[in-house]
Design a protein around this motif. Structure first.
Motif, short mmCIF file in Angstrom:
data_model
loop_
_atom_site.label_atom_id
_atom_site.label_comp_id
_atom_site.label_asym_id
_atom_site.label_seq_id
_atom_site.Cartn_x
_atom_site.Cartn_y
_atom_site.Cartn_z
N GLY A 262 7.73 -3.99 0.23
CA GLY A 262 6.56 -3.81 -0.62
C GLY A 262 7.01 -3.16 -1.92
N THR A 263 6.38 -3.51 -3.02
CA THR A 263 6.83 -3.05 -4.32
C THR A 263 5.66 -2.51 -5.15
N ALA A 264 5.93 -1.43 -5.89
CA ALA A 264 4.96 -0.92 -6.86
C ALA A 264 5.72 -0.59 -8.14
N ARG A 265 5.12 -0.92 -9.27
CA ARG A 265 5.75 -0.65 -10.57
C ARG A 265 4.87 0.29 -11.37
N ARG A 266 5.50 1.24 -12.05
CA ARG A 266 4.76 2.13 -12.94
C ARG A 266 5.52 2.18 -14.27
N ALA A 267 4.78 1.98 -15.33
CA ALA A 267 5.40 2.04 -16.64
C ALA A 267 5.45 3.49 -17.13
N THR A 268 6.59 3.89 -17.67
CA THR A 268 6.69 5.21 -18.31
C THR A 268 7.19 4.99 -19.73
N ARG B 65 0.83 -1.20 0.00
CA ARG B 65 0.00 0.00 0.00
C ARG B 65 0.87 1.25 0.00
N TYR B 66 1.88 1.24 0.88
CA TYR B 66 2.81 2.39 0.95
C TYR B 66 3.50 2.60 -0.40
N ALA B 67 3.95 1.51 -1.01
CA ALA B 67 4.67 1.61 -2.27
C ALA B 67 3.76 2.19 -3.36
N ASN B 68 2.50 1.71 -3.39
CA ASN B 68 1.55 2.21 -4.39
C ASN B 68 1.25 3.69 -4.19
N ASP B 69 1.08 4.08 -2.92
CA ASP B 69 0.80 5.49 -2.62
C ASP B 69 1.99 6.36 -3.02
N ALA B 70 3.21 5.85 -2.78
CA ALA B 70 4.41 6.62 -3.14
C ALA B 70 4.50 6.78 -4.66
N ALA B 71 4.22 5.71 -5.37
CA ALA B 71 4.25 5.79 -6.84
C ALA B 71 3.20 6.77 -7.33
N VAL C 136 13.73 4.09 -5.02
CA VAL C 136 13.08 4.22 -6.32
C VAL C 136 14.11 3.88 -7.38
N ARG C 137 13.83 2.83 -8.16
CA ARG C 137 14.74 2.41 -9.22
C ARG C 137 14.16 2.81 -10.57
N VAL D 134 9.55 -0.34 -0.70
CA VAL D 134 9.31 0.24 0.61
C VAL D 134 9.47 -0.84 1.67
N TRP D 135 10.07 -0.49 2.80
CA TRP D 135 10.20 -1.48 3.89
C TRP D 135 10.21 -0.75 5.23
N PHE D 136 9.98 -1.56 6.28
CA PHE D 136 10.02 -1.02 7.64
C PHE D 136 11.45 -1.11 8.16
N VAL D 137 11.92 -0.03 8.76
CA VAL D 137 13.28 -0.04 9.30
C VAL D 137 13.24 -0.38 10.78
#
Lengths: 261, 141
Positions: free
Chosen positions: B123-129, B51-57, B106-107, B138-141
């Protein structure tokens, strides 16, 4: 002789039997003690196991339902068509202020009859019951609506705006009155000796409050100041608890009926 | 002789042995419940990180680029020059967006911004450009 012998045999037999009786009695007692200890141990172990198993099962039962309800509430609160938002994951302060538990139930029926807590940053929007359960967090932008302030030239001609990168000024004057100068924290930002007119944009500090002061030749009219506070990012946290047993709307009295007397 | 043998056998009480075995079995089952619950990744944690990764993307995809052309997400992937321009603002934006216990990376085809990820759950989110895929971790530290 024979009689003596028989008596001797008899006596020895009696003695033997007596010994045997005494031994089996002792063994029987120790067996009883062992049985009591064994039953106690087994009962204690069974009770402990049942408690642990029950707790594990109720956790497994309740956790996904609450997590699912919390995720559903969070998803629908941040969606583009939610009453809370302006666009997808952009929450308005006004929408956040108007959120009610009933609105949460309408958005996400999974939350109906459950304790719910919704927090935006460190502000609590909805708090119904004691919501104990998994918390779902979403990252959202928060926009405050445009703030419109009217500065009458008949008044003290100053206005303080919050931290914002720019404000929009509209001069509305009548008759001979003209606005000549606008100062932001003492710095001249707009100046026209013949009088300002129409709308102008002034840069202000995005980090601190700015005091605007208007200089005018008369008192007929006003200056309208529009400011839009900057967008900020914060966390929306939704916690949903277990459905209360016997809850759900109005309390239904338990009727003693039939054989109950 | 017979009596004394009986006596010795009686000392090792059979109910006690049976109870011990029963208790051992129960403890074993209980241990399964207690330890079994902790095994494996918590699906709730993984779901939260996704969820965090998607929101960040989504944040990056809806933020205008520093250059003023297009979104920050597209600018990060477009070229090395535009990536260099966006690297600082991206880091600041995501640092401000996430709670303190969350870290990110962010890669993009043009470079990587963020922190080195751990071996644990992310957690992972991918967006195509137009210039390739941008991956937000994203991960918990």
């Amino acid at each position: 002789m024979r009689g003596d012998g028989a008596r001797t045999v008899d006596r020895s037999r009696v003695t033997q039997r007596g010994d045997r009786h005494a031994g089996s009695a002792r063994r029987g007692q120790s067996n009883l003690l062992a049985l009591v200890a064994a039953l106690t141990l087994l009962t204690a172990a069974t009770a402990g196991s049942v408690v642990v198993a029950d707790r594990a099962l109720s956790d497994v039962d309740g956790q996904p339902a609450r997590a699912h309800a919390a995720a559903a509430v969070a998803d629908r609160l941040v969606a583009a068509d939610s009453p809370l938002t302006q666009r997808d994951r952009v929450v308005t302060t006004v929408g956040a202020g108007n959120l009610t538990p009933a609105a949460v139930d309408r958005l996400a029926p999974a939350a109906q009859g459950r304790p719910v807590r919704v927090r935006l940053g460190n502000r609590t929007l909805v708090d119904r019951g004691t919501a104990r359960g998994p918390t779902v967090r979403r990252v959202v932008r928060v926009v405050d609506g445009t703030v419109v302030r009217r500065v009458p030239l008949a008044g003290n001609r100053t206005v303080t705006v919050g931290p914002t990168p720019r404000v929009e000024l509209t001069v509305q004057t009548r008759r001979a009155t003209v606005v000549t100068t606008v100062r932001a924290d003492g710095r001249v930002v707009l100046h026209a000796p013949g009088g300002l007119s129409g709308t102008a944009t002034v840069r202000t500090s995005p980090a601190a409050e700015t005091t605007l002061r208007v200089a005018a030749s008369g008192t007929n009219g006003s200056v309208v100041v529009r400011s839009t506070p900057p967008v900020r990012t914060t966390t929306l946290r939704v916690t949903v608890g277990s459905r209360q047993s016997g809850g759900g709307g109005a309390a239904v009295p338990i009727v003693d009926g039939g054989d109950g007397r | 002789m017979t009596a004394s043998t009986d006596g010795r056998r009686g000392q090792l009480s059979l109910p006690a042995v049976e109870a011990l075995l029963g208790a051992l079995l129960l403890v074993g089952v209980t241990a399964g419940f207690v330890l079994g619950a902790d095994v494996g990744d918590d699906p709730a944690v993984e779901a939260q990180l996704d969820r965090y990764a998607n929101d960040a993307a989504h944040l990056l995809a809806t933020e205008p680029a520093a250059s003023g052309n297009g979104t920050r997400l597209a600018a990060l992937a477009a070229s090395n020059a535009s990536f260099t321009n966006e690297r600082g603002p991206t880091r600041r934006q995501l640092d401000a967006a996430f709670p303190a216990n969350v870290a990110f990376r962010v890669r993009t085809p043009a470079g990587t911004v963020g922190y080195p990820p751990p071996n644990g759950t992310t957690g992972t989110a991918r967006r195509a450009t137009g210039d390739g895929t941008v991956v937000v971790e994203v991960w918990f530290v």
